[in-house]
Write an enzyme that holds these catalytic residues in place. Structure first.
Site, short mmCIF file in Angstrom:
data_model
loop_
_atom_site.label_atom_id
_atom_site.label_comp_id
_atom_site.label_asym_id
_atom_site.label_seq_id
_atom_site.Cartn_x
_atom_site.Cartn_y
_atom_site.Cartn_z
N LYS A 28 16.72 13.72 -5.52
CA LYS A 28 16.64 12.44 -6.22
C LYS A 28 15.38 11.68 -5.83
CE LYS A 28 20.77 10.52 -5.55
NZ LYS A 28 22.00 9.76 -5.82
N ASP A 61 2.45 6.86 3.88
CA ASP A 61 2.99 5.53 4.20
C ASP A 61 1.95 4.75 5.01
OD1 ASP A 61 4.39 3.53 5.92
OD2 ASP A 61 6.16 4.27 4.88
#
Length: 550
Positions: free
Chosen positions: A316, A216
């Site tokens: 997910k 990030d």
């Protein structure tokens, strides 16, 4: 006069006694040429056996009833039979097999009923892969009745029985899903004496001294030097792919960026790469891992409270998608179920977040408390504000174990709910609480709302619906409201209007396969999924929402 079908014979042929039985009424069964040709191709003894078997069963079951009926009637009755034609389109085994051959069947052969067509399915394991590959035959029986009127006083029902068979193969393979969610000692993940991060990148041949990480952009700014130094002291060259976090960057283009870098790096098929960042970065990186070479391992290192208790522990992955046809954006519309090879959770990252992001993480934690744990709710009610204000660094709460307890319980609840239902075969999921109306709230153009905040607005809206349904009392609603406010979470949004709420219900029906399946709490720590929320009900709930001092 109506004559009901009382007897049936195979249309493959006519028995020697057919003329006697036709004294009741003359009906000539119509046999397709293909069936007649198949019948003629059978050996005479096989045809005789089929006819004898069917006539015997029919005589026992049908003729006796009619004889009793005739005996008890004083009025002459015209009696009919229905002709029954049976078509065998395909046969898996010869009709002429001996009884000995027919009785031999492997103990490994399995029988089941097709849940869609009702066909009888016979599964036979193949010798080279008996646990995974099976040949099958499917046999389906159907009947079609047709009423004809040869005379004005007689009705004849003709029943056609069709037996169709098909064959093929079935492959069965259970994915070996197993991954560890590791709690790292507070603040030690990038310490050079801690080998956990390196160990997670896998075992490689001696001399293989490169690794790959997706980081990030905000994390790279804060921890980039420490991350690189961790590998440098071990003689390992780290290739870093820096991407922007946040919902705005959660697009397919971000996945392409990672895939381009993986190609340039030449990642090996079994080489895990690192994904370090918040929930959006982990979702994007997981999607890339699923796609690159049709699946490579990756390691999640969450750096936000929200990611630690939510995105890091499931399977997910996905991105938001802008459809060129509808010109609309859809949250998480494109994604996959793809498990990480490992997760490394260091709660020290939480202290690097601002207060809003920490409250944002509490949105998911409070959701879990409302649907699964009154004990967790009690902890949030008593200590939530202090944890937000101290960014989980309150010494008294750390020493008492409250800080770690809240995180541990949240992760455990998530795993307990997700673990048995990783691929979401069961769509009634309590962890979907707060995820019905929040999706559209997050996708409103220009909306300044984070994921956990949207989940919380949705969660309070659902609490009001529960109250209006009589599931909970007003004291419980007020208790929930006060806890949310103590965590600095929003409880309403100007974008939450009737049109958006009703559209959210429609989208839920699409996403949850034909039913709303909206979780509502019945008490703190307990929930139920409902599928009958109406537009009028939503309007009433919105009206009550407006009465609270948000």
């Amino acid at each position: 006069m109506t004559i009901k079908a009382t007897h049936s014979v195979s249309s493959f042929g006519v028995s020697p006694d057919e003329s006697k039985r036709d004294e009741y009424i003359k009906v000539s069964p119509t046999v397709p040429k293909s069936v007649a040709d198949m019948w003629e191709s059978l050996a005479p003894d096989v045809r005789a056996a089929l006819i004898s078997s069917e006539l015997k069963a029919d005589n026992n079951n049908g003729m006796i009833k009619h004889q009793q009926s005739l005996a008890g009637s004083s009025t002459p009755t015209v009696m009919s039979r229905a002709s029954s034609s049976v078509s065998f389109f395909e046969q898996n085994s010869s009709l002429g097999s001996s009884k000995e051959e027919d009785s031999i069947e492997s103990n490994d052969v399995m029988h089941e009923k097709c849940p869609v067509s009702g066909a009888a399915v016979k599964l036979t394991p193949l010798e080279r892969a008996p646990e995974n590959v099976f040949s099958f035959t499917k046999t389906h029986l159907s009947e079609k009745s047709e009423v004809v009127n040869p005379t004005s006083s007689t009705t004849v029902t003709t029943t056609t029985k069709v037996v169709s068979t098909s064959r093929g193969w079935r492959n069965i393979f259970s994915l070996p899903i197993s991954y560890d969610v590791n709690m790292v000692a507070h603040g030690t993940l990038f310490d050079t004496i801690n080998s956990q991060l390196l160990d997670a990148t896998g075992v490689h041949p001696e001399g293989y001294n490169t690794r790959f990480a997706v980081v990030d952009a905000d994390v790279d700014e804060l921890y980039g030097e420490k991350i690189r130094a961790y590998f440098t002291v071990r003689g390992i060259e780290l290739t870093v792919c820096v991407i922007e976090g946040g919902e705005a960057g959660k697009r397919p283009e971000a996945v392409d960026t990672i895939l381009d870098q993986l190609c340039a790096y030449k990642l090996r098929r079994r080489e895990p790469f690192l994904a370090i960042g918040g929930g959006c970065v982990l979702d994007i990186a997981g999607m890339a891992a699923c796609l690159y070479r049709r699946g490579v391992p990756f390691v999640r290192v969450p750096t936000t409270l929200l990611a630690i208790v939510d995105a890091s522990v499931g399977v997910k992955n996905g991105v938001d998608y802008c459809c060129c046809v509808t010109d609309e954006s859809y949250k998480n519309r494109v994604g996959s179920f793809y498990a990480p090879s490992a997760c490394l959770l260091d709660p020290a990252f939480i202290a690097s977040q601002d207060a809003r992001n920490i409250s944002n993480g509490f949105g998911e934690i409070l959701k879990l408390a409302l649907v699964r744990s009154s004990d967790l709710f009690d902890l949030l009610e008593a200590h939530g504000r202090a944890l937000v204000d101290s960014r989980f660094e309150d010494e008294a709460l750390k020493q008492s174990g409250v800080s770690s307890r809240i995180i541990d319980v949240s992760i455990q609840i998530m795993l307990e709910e997700l673990g048995p239902n990783l691929w979401e075969s069961k769509l009634d999921r309590c962890v979907d609480y707060g995820h019905t109306f929040s999706k559209l709230l997050e996708m409103v153009p220009g909306a300044d709302i984070m994921h956990g905040e949207a989940v919380n607005v949705d969660g309070f809206f659902c609490a009001v619906i529960s109250y209006l349904r009589g599931y909970i009392d007003m004291d419980t609603v007020n208790r929930i409201f006060n806890c949310m406010k103590s965590l600095n979470l929003p409880t309403n949004s100007s974008d939450l209007e009737l049109e958006l709420a009703w559209q959210s219900c429609k989208d839920a029906i699409e996403h949850r396969h034909g039913e709303q399946r909206i979780p509502l709490i019945t008490e703190i720590g307990e929930s139920v999924c409902v599928s009958d929320i109406t537009e009028e009900e939503l309007e009433r709930a919105l009206g009550m929402m407006a009465k609270f001092d948000h």
